[in-house]
Scaffold this active site. Structure first.
Site, PDB file in Angstrom:
ATOM      1  N   GLY A 264      17.341  92.759  -4.531  1.00 22.42           N
ATOM      2  CA  GLY A 264      17.171  91.578  -5.506  1.00 22.42           C
ATOM      3  C   GLY A 264      18.382  92.024  -6.543  1.00 22.42           C
ATOM      4  N   CYS A 382      26.318  86.379   4.186  1.00 27.34           N
ATOM      5  CA  CYS A 382      27.275  87.793   4.473  1.00 27.34           C
ATOM      6  C   CYS A 382      27.781  88.018   6.026  1.00 27.34           C
ATOM      7  CB  CYS A 382      26.704  89.294   4.094  1.00 27.34           C
ATOM      8  SG  CYS A 382      25.030  89.458   4.624  1.00 27.34           S
TER       9      CYS A 382
HETATM   10  C1  LIG Z   1      20.608  88.949   2.833  1.00 27.20           C
HETATM   11  S1  LIG Z   1      18.863  89.953   2.245  1.00 27.20           S
HETATM   12  C2  LIG Z   1      18.833  88.983   0.519  1.00 27.20           C
HETATM   13  C3  LIG Z   1      19.350  89.935  -0.328  1.00 27.20           C
HETATM   14  C4  LIG Z   1      19.277  89.349  -1.741  1.00 27.20           C
HETATM   15  N1  LIG Z   1      19.244  88.305  -2.543  1.00 27.20           N
HETATM   16  C5  LIG Z   1      20.098  90.070  -2.836  1.00 27.20           C
HETATM   17  O1  LIG Z   1      21.034  89.926  -3.384  1.00 27.20           O
HETATM   18  O2  LIG Z   1      19.427  91.299  -3.291  1.00 27.20           O
HETATM   19  C6  LIG Z   1      17.753  88.163   2.894  1.00 27.20           C
HETATM   20  C7  LIG Z   1      16.545  88.222   2.325  1.00 27.20           C
HETATM   21  O3  LIG Z   1      16.032  87.108   3.187  1.00 27.20           O
HETATM   22  C8  LIG Z   1      14.542  87.890   3.388  1.00 27.20           C
HETATM   23  N2  LIG Z   1      13.741  86.630   4.083  1.00 27.20           N
HETATM   24  C9  LIG Z   1      14.107  86.666   6.136  1.00 27.20           C
HETATM   25  N3  LIG Z   1      13.016  85.733   6.453  1.00 27.20           N
HETATM   26  C10 LIG Z   1      12.761  85.292   5.226  1.00 27.20           C
HETATM   27  C11 LIG Z   1      11.854  83.787   5.220  1.00 27.20           C
HETATM   28  N4  LIG Z   1      11.261  83.135   6.438  1.00 27.20           N
HETATM   29  N5  LIG Z   1      11.448  83.692   3.531  1.00 27.20           N
HETATM   30  C12 LIG Z   1      11.738  84.273   2.753  1.00 27.20           C
HETATM   31  N6  LIG Z   1      12.558  85.208   2.781  1.00 27.20           N
HETATM   32  C13 LIG Z   1      13.145  85.305   4.395  1.00 27.20           C
HETATM   33  C14 LIG Z   1      15.012  89.353   4.695  1.00 27.20           C
HETATM   34  O4  LIG Z   1      13.441  89.896   4.031  1.00 27.20           O
HETATM   35  C15 LIG Z   1      15.846  89.745   3.401  1.00 27.20           C
HETATM   36  O5  LIG Z   1      15.621  90.585   2.009  1.00 27.20           O
END
Ligand SMILES: C[S@@+](CC[C@H](N)C(=O)[O-])C[C@H]1O[C@@H](n2cnc3c(N)ncnc32)[C@H](O)[C@@H]1O
Length: 447
Positions: A264, A382
């Site tokens: 988040g 990232c």
């Molecule tokens: C880069 S992180 C997001 C960081 C977040 N946006 C932040 O700013 O704190 C990517 C996220 O995508 C989620 N994720 C992975 N595969 C996914 C999917 N198929 N659908 C939805 N979320 C997914 C992961 O659990 C992870 O929390």
């Protein structure tokens, strides 16, 4: 019995190397609570130092040992790495302490033969340090890989994408410790007030180059124990991540879908920019991660975030044409985060990249329908991998003619070392921008 700092480091590194643990989780579960700042700093320095220099340490061990690397017991190998790291990189540690403490660890975890082996190896390396430190490589890929401890596939890929000189600078920078950035929660305080407060506590606080809401804290030990953190006046977030909200710049009252939202960091920033007015639908595939979003939102005083479990690859008809803004902060290879998470160099495999690109593209193609006409899409990662960033977006734009890049020159006041703002995207690199390696692109759905 209390463990020494070096033994804690050994347990942490064993969890990472031999049990596949992530560095931050392994550190948190092995650090004794009663450690002083200095002791904790010492353990962290050894753990991160060994992870950052793992290939180089293997190289030195291979040079010094008659026994093949693969034949050395995994625990003894880590004890050697901890010892050599201190001898080579930690000038303030007397050689005798580095050797004797490693021998003590070998006594506890090995047998007579391994004690002599550790003792002999470390004494030999400390006596002929310069000789052992010299890297004799067959080509530039090999040299960069050993010297800066990056897997060969990564170096090869980057040399192909960015050239030799660029790759060497990037790999060198990846082994440095990044500065901690925080994002000011402007719903509760101002940047000026928070900066003054933290400086009163003795923190050294500076402005960041590109992000309006960020600050650099140079000596951040225990900053999350301040009442300002507990009251939600700031959150830990790299400057690069903060630019996602800054570039989206959503209007108060808007509806945002953030389809990969946990924990988040970006969703709470978007809420802040919208003055906590509107709706943010924060989705993630993992239920346990939704709690992190909720906890962050609560601490920051945000109540417009609605969390739900949703797999971004699966269509949810109720969301079609709902969003004014859509954020896809995609799961990615994380190769822009090596300074913070050096274990990425150890655990990430080249095959992962193609799999991730497929996942990113599937999510993007699915969630694009959630945007209203005239709505804004931000895609971010990232990583510095072109396949996950610009190459993927170019393919998407080619196949989706109603989506167009948006000029973002008005969103970043300082364009030093960024010349792509008018083309709608930025690619940041640690050695150029002093941020995480990060990609952000802004796209409008015209029809
Ligand atoms: C880069 S992180 C997001 C960081 C977040 N946006 C932040 O700013 O704190 C990517 C996220 O995508 C989620 N994720 C992975 N595969 C996914 C999917 N198929 N659908 C939805 N979320 C997914 C992961 O659990 C992870 O929390």
């Amino acid at each position: 019995m209390e463990l020494s700092g070096r033994e804690m480091a050994l347990n942490i590194l064993n969890d990472i190397f031999n049990n596949g643990a992530f560095s931050n989780i392994a550190i948190n579960s092995n650090l004794d609570e009663g450690l002083s700042n200095k002791e904790e700093g010492f353990v962290r320095e050894i753990v991160y130092g060994v992870l950052e220099n793992n290939i180089y340490l293997d190289y030195i061990i291979s040079k010094a040992s008659k026994i093949k690397l693969k034949k050395i017991h995994p625990i003894i190998l880590i004890i050697l790495k901890i010892g050599i790291y201190q001898i080579i990189f930690m000038d303030r540690i007397p050689i005798s302490a580095a050797v004797n403490e490693s021998v003590n660890l070998a006594k506890k975890h090995g047998h007579k033969g391994t004690i002599g082996f550790v003792n002999g190896m470390l004494r030999n390396i400390s006596r002929n340090k310069d000789e052992f430190m010299k890297v004799e490589a067959k080509d530039k890929i090999d040299y960069i890989s050993i010297k800066y401890s990056h897997p060969k596939w990564m170096v090869k890929r980057w040399i192909k994408e960015f050239g030799e000189e660029f790759t060497e600078k990037l790999c060198k920078e990846n082994n440095k410790s990044p500065q901690l950035n925080i994002r000011v929660n402007t719903l509760k305080t101002s940047k000026k007030k928070l900066k003054e407060k933290l400086m009163d506590y003795g923190f050294t606080v500076k402005d960041t180059k590109y992000a309006n809401d960020s600050l650099i804290v140079e000596n951040p030990i225990r900053i999350t124990e301040t009442s300002e953190f507990k009251m939600g006046h700031f959150i830990i977030q790299d400057e690069s991540s903060t630019l996602v909200g800054q570039i989206m710049d959503p209007k108060p009252g808007s509806t945002i879908i953030d389809c990969c939202s946990a924990p988040g960091g970006k969703a709470t920033h978007l809420a802040q920019i919208m003055n906590n007015e509107g709706r943010i639908l924060s989705q993630d595939i993992y239920e346990h991660k939704l709690k992190l979003i909720e906890e962050n939102a609560k601490r920051l005083g945000i109540n417009i975030i609605e969390t739900s479990i949703l797999d971004g690859t699966k269509r949810d008809d109720s969301l079609v044409n709902l969003a004014d803004y859509l954020l896809l902060d995609a799961p990615c290879s994380g190769l822009g985060l090596i300074r913070r998470k050096p274990d990425i160099k150890i655990n990430r495999k080249e095959e992962d990249i193609a799999e991730l690109v497929e996942l990113q593209y599937t999510i993007l193609n699915n969630v694009k329908d959630y945007l209203k006409i005239g709505g804004i899409l931000i895609y971010s990662t990232c990583t510095i991998e072109k396949d996950e960033n610009i190459n993927m977006i170019n393919k998407f734009l080619e196949e989706n003619k109603s989506f167009k890049l948006v000029n973002i020159e008005d969103k970043i006041h300082n364009s030093q070392n960024i010349d792509t703002l008018k083309h709608g995207y930025i690619q940041l690199f640690p050695h150029i921008h002093n941020t995480d390696g990060f990609y952000i692109v802004k796209i409008i759905k015209e029809r």
